[in-house]
Design an enzyme around this catalytic site. Sequence first.
Site, PDB file in Angstrom:
ATOM      1  N   VAL A  19      -7.681   3.698  -2.544  1.00 31.13           N
ATOM      2  CA  VAL A  19      -8.568   3.161  -1.510  1.00 31.13           C
ATOM      3  C   VAL A  19      -9.932   3.842  -1.544  1.00 31.13           C
ATOM      4  CG1 VAL A  19      -8.880   3.082   1.010  1.00 31.13           C
ATOM      5  CG2 VAL A  19      -6.697   2.387  -0.018  1.00 31.13           C
ATOM      6  N   ASP A  38     -11.641  15.564  -2.035  1.00 34.05           N
ATOM      7  CA  ASP A  38     -10.195  15.455  -2.241  1.00 34.05           C
ATOM      8  C   ASP A  38      -9.614  16.854  -2.354  1.00 34.05           C
ATOM      9  OD1 ASP A  38      -8.398  12.775  -3.367  1.00 34.05           O
ATOM     10  OD2 ASP A  38      -7.493  14.771  -3.504  1.00 34.05           O
ATOM     11  N   THR A  92      -0.656   7.879   4.184  1.00 37.03           N
ATOM     12  CA  THR A  92       0.153   7.905   5.415  1.00 37.03           C
ATOM     13  C   THR A  92       1.591   7.574   5.007  1.00 37.03           C
ATOM     14  OG1 THR A  92      -0.713   5.664   5.751  1.00 37.03           O
ATOM     15  CG2 THR A  92      -1.609   7.391   7.161  1.00 37.03           C
ATOM     16  N   CYS A 267       2.466   0.339   0.356  1.00 39.96           N
ATOM     17  CA  CYS A 267       2.152  -0.353   1.619  1.00 39.96           C
ATOM     18  C   CYS A 267       3.310  -1.167   2.192  1.00 39.96           C
ATOM     19  CB  CYS A 267       0.942  -1.257   1.402  1.00 39.96           C
ATOM     20  SG  CYS A 267      -0.546  -0.329   1.003  1.00 39.96           S
ATOM     21  N   ARG A 338       4.900   3.909  -7.210  1.00 37.92           N
ATOM     22  CA  ARG A 338       5.335   4.358  -5.884  1.00 37.92           C
ATOM     23  C   ARG A 338       6.315   3.360  -5.269  1.00 37.92           C
ATOM     24  NH1 ARG A 338      -0.299   5.834  -3.089  1.00 37.92           N
ATOM     25  NH2 ARG A 338      -0.886   3.948  -4.203  1.00 37.92           N
TER      26      ARG A 338
HETATM   27  N1  LIG Z   1      -3.014   1.608  -2.378  1.00 40.04           N
HETATM   28  C1  LIG Z   1      -3.230   0.457  -1.755  1.00 40.04           C
HETATM   29  O1  LIG Z   1      -3.162  -0.619  -2.342  1.00 40.04           O
HETATM   30  C2  LIG Z   1      -3.582   0.439  -0.272  1.00 40.04           C
HETATM   31  C3  LIG Z   1      -4.021  -0.761   0.286  1.00 40.04           C
HETATM   32  C4  LIG Z   1      -4.364  -0.792   1.613  1.00 40.04           C
HETATM   33  C5  LIG Z   1      -4.227   0.362   2.392  1.00 40.04           C
HETATM   34  N2  LIG Z   1      -3.764   1.508   1.838  1.00 40.04           N
HETATM   35  C6  LIG Z   1      -3.649   2.698   2.710  1.00 40.04           C
HETATM   36  O2  LIG Z   1      -4.730   3.580   2.404  1.00 40.04           O
HETATM   37  C7  LIG Z   1      -4.325   4.940   2.562  1.00 40.04           C
HETATM   38  C8  LIG Z   1      -4.584   5.698   1.274  1.00 40.04           C
HETATM   39  O3  LIG Z   1      -3.754   5.164   0.259  1.00 40.04           O
HETATM   40  P1  LIG Z   1      -4.067   5.344  -1.296  1.00 40.04           P
HETATM   41  O4  LIG Z   1      -3.206   4.340  -1.980  1.00 40.04           O
HETATM   42  O5  LIG Z   1      -5.525   5.354  -1.553  1.00 40.04           O
HETATM   43  O6  LIG Z   1      -3.473   6.813  -1.532  1.00 40.04           O
HETATM   44  P2  LIG Z   1      -3.610   7.677  -2.887  1.00 40.04           P
HETATM   45  O7  LIG Z   1      -2.414   8.542  -2.926  1.00 40.04           O
HETATM   46  O8  LIG Z   1      -3.942   6.804  -4.047  1.00 40.04           O
HETATM   47  O9  LIG Z   1      -4.891   8.570  -2.625  1.00 40.04           O
HETATM   48  C9  LIG Z   1      -5.013   9.436  -1.554  1.00 40.04           C
HETATM   49  C10 LIG Z   1      -5.835  10.641  -1.974  1.00 40.04           C
HETATM   50  O10 LIG Z   1      -5.980  11.456  -0.799  1.00 40.04           O
HETATM   51  C11 LIG Z   1      -5.937  12.804  -1.221  1.00 40.04           C
HETATM   52  N3  LIG Z   1      -5.674  13.656  -0.061  1.00 40.04           N
HETATM   53  C12 LIG Z   1      -4.486  13.985   0.492  1.00 40.04           C
HETATM   54  N4  LIG Z   1      -4.683  14.770   1.559  1.00 40.04           N
HETATM   55  C13 LIG Z   1      -6.014  14.918   1.691  1.00 40.04           C
HETATM   56  C14 LIG Z   1      -6.848  15.612   2.605  1.00 40.04           C
HETATM   57  N5  LIG Z   1      -6.332  16.300   3.626  1.00 40.04           N
HETATM   58  N6  LIG Z   1      -8.180  15.573   2.438  1.00 40.04           N
HETATM   59  C15 LIG Z   1      -8.710  14.875   1.412  1.00 40.04           C
HETATM   60  N7  LIG Z   1      -7.981  14.204   0.503  1.00 40.04           N
HETATM   61  C16 LIG Z   1      -6.658  14.221   0.650  1.00 40.04           C
HETATM   62  C17 LIG Z   1      -4.892  12.834  -2.301  1.00 40.04           C
HETATM   63  O11 LIG Z   1      -5.046  13.979  -3.110  1.00 40.04           O
HETATM   64  C18 LIG Z   1      -5.177  11.517  -3.033  1.00 40.04           C
HETATM   65  O12 LIG Z   1      -6.067  11.707  -4.115  1.00 40.04           O
HETATM   66  C19 LIG Z   1      -2.858   4.883   2.987  1.00 40.04           C
HETATM   67  O13 LIG Z   1      -2.771   4.920   4.382  1.00 40.04           O
HETATM   68  C20 LIG Z   1      -2.409   3.519   2.490  1.00 40.04           C
HETATM   69  O14 LIG Z   1      -1.336   3.013   3.246  1.00 40.04           O
HETATM   70  C21 LIG Z   1      -3.457   1.583   0.507  1.00 40.04           C
END
Ligand SMILES: NC(=O)c1ccc[n+]([C@@H]2O[C@H](COP(=O)([O-])OP(=O)(O)OC[C@H]3O[C@@H](n4cnc5c(N)ncnc54)[C@H](O)[C@@H]3O)[C@@H](O)[C@H]2O)c1
Length: 428
Positions: A19, A38, A92, A267, A338
Amino acid sequence: MLPGSDKRRKVAVLGLGYVGLPLAVAMCEAGHRVAGFDVDAGRLCDIVAGRTGLVDLDHDALARALKRGDLVVTGEPGDLAACEVYLVCVPTPLRDGVPNLSMVLAAVDTVAETLAPGDLVVLESTTWPGTTEEVVAPRLRERTALVAGTDVRLVFSPERIDPGNREYPLARIPKLVGGVTRADGEFAAEFYGTFIDTVHLVSGAAEAELAKILENTFRHVNLALVNELATMYSGTSIDLREAIDAAATKPFGFLPFHPGPGVGGHCIPVDPMYLTRQTRRSGRCLRLVETAELINIGMSTHVVDRVTGLLNSVRMPVRGSRIVLLGAGYKPDVADSRESSAFPIMDRLHQLGAYIRWHDPLLGSVDKGPPGSRVADLDRSLLASADLVLLHTPHAEYVGSELLPAARLTLDAHGALRSRRLPNVHGL
Ligand SMILES: NC(=O)c1ccc[n+]([C@@H]2O[C@H](COP(=O)([O-])OP(=O)(O)OC[C@H]3O[C@@H](n4cnc5c(N)ncnc54)[C@H](O)[C@@H]3O)[C@@H](O)[C@H]2O)c1
């Protein structure tokens, strides 16, 4: 590029994953300056080296943004000091089946280190309705004494990307925005309008939170419906997939969903649990959604039963059988494993004594699956020597492959080979 320099913002993105990183790049392309933060130092190195693992990301735009200095990636909270907009895009997840906001809280604490009056904080991570006002706002106040809606702007704006979907890149997906006050929402809507085609403002943060979780729960429940039907008509002469296509000819009132070996990704299998677990805490229960969870989780057991049954039909016990699983990502043509059902399926078959080999051309190194079971290359002899090939995730490379006819028995979990009319291919 933004027409007026007054609209250019210094933006902090916390969490540079699926995201956060595409958002950061899109904002740089629109003329904003972004500090990407990050906690994973390896992730920061990979981004700088262009190894993002994100198939849809505009890697040229990423390289441009880094070269121009419009995007700086960092693990130092102090580097966010000049930022006026903070986007929280951290995971999350569920921990032991329970929603876990620890990463959101940690990111909010990082924001608090440099937050100043007038700044905008946006939570983009998916969560239960009420989180922004009931969890994030009090945390910010506790850490900074700044009051959301009065001293700082606070908004929920869910990310709605669909990795691998080329028809709807980030800028074309309407952005939902809901603030703790109307003014906060309007401010954020104007900001997102600088790089997203359509912004839809809702009356509050909780409405935006519920809208996001409703979208994913809608998919989850409808997938459970077709998955349960798949178990019902499995091995019968009634073709469920043809029936779904037939129902989809109705021009109104029906949306087609297709059965599969499980519901994966970060998700769809996770977000509804943010709703159901939170509802349980208030002493109530969302029965339909909880039943959908059980059905979807149960699909891996159905696949194992189907594998066992197909082997049985050729007088072969699962113990000692050689099974090749193709595609372990949670969906086709995406490098993401995942919550993929491939791994519980392989683990169960392995426990039953099957000899498993699996292949996925897209996934990087993953610490899952029976030890030593992954193969790097797919060749005719591997498929020809298998007792059963399970096409778990139909990456494009597999669907048209000339190697597949070499398999003696194939379980096509998504019906991806139907048009090829290969012999000995069976559906769910
Ligand atoms: N992946 C998808 O397709 C998608 C789509 C819509 C919504 N979301 C939502 O978006 C959110 C993020 O998902 P994602 O898929 O991007 O996750 P991801 O695991 O790909 O990336 C998250 C990043 O956050 C970093 N991180 C963790 N703790 C942190 C902190 N305290 N400070 C800064 N960085 C930190 C991790 O190291 C990681 O690089 C989630 O809530 C997910 O449900 C994801």
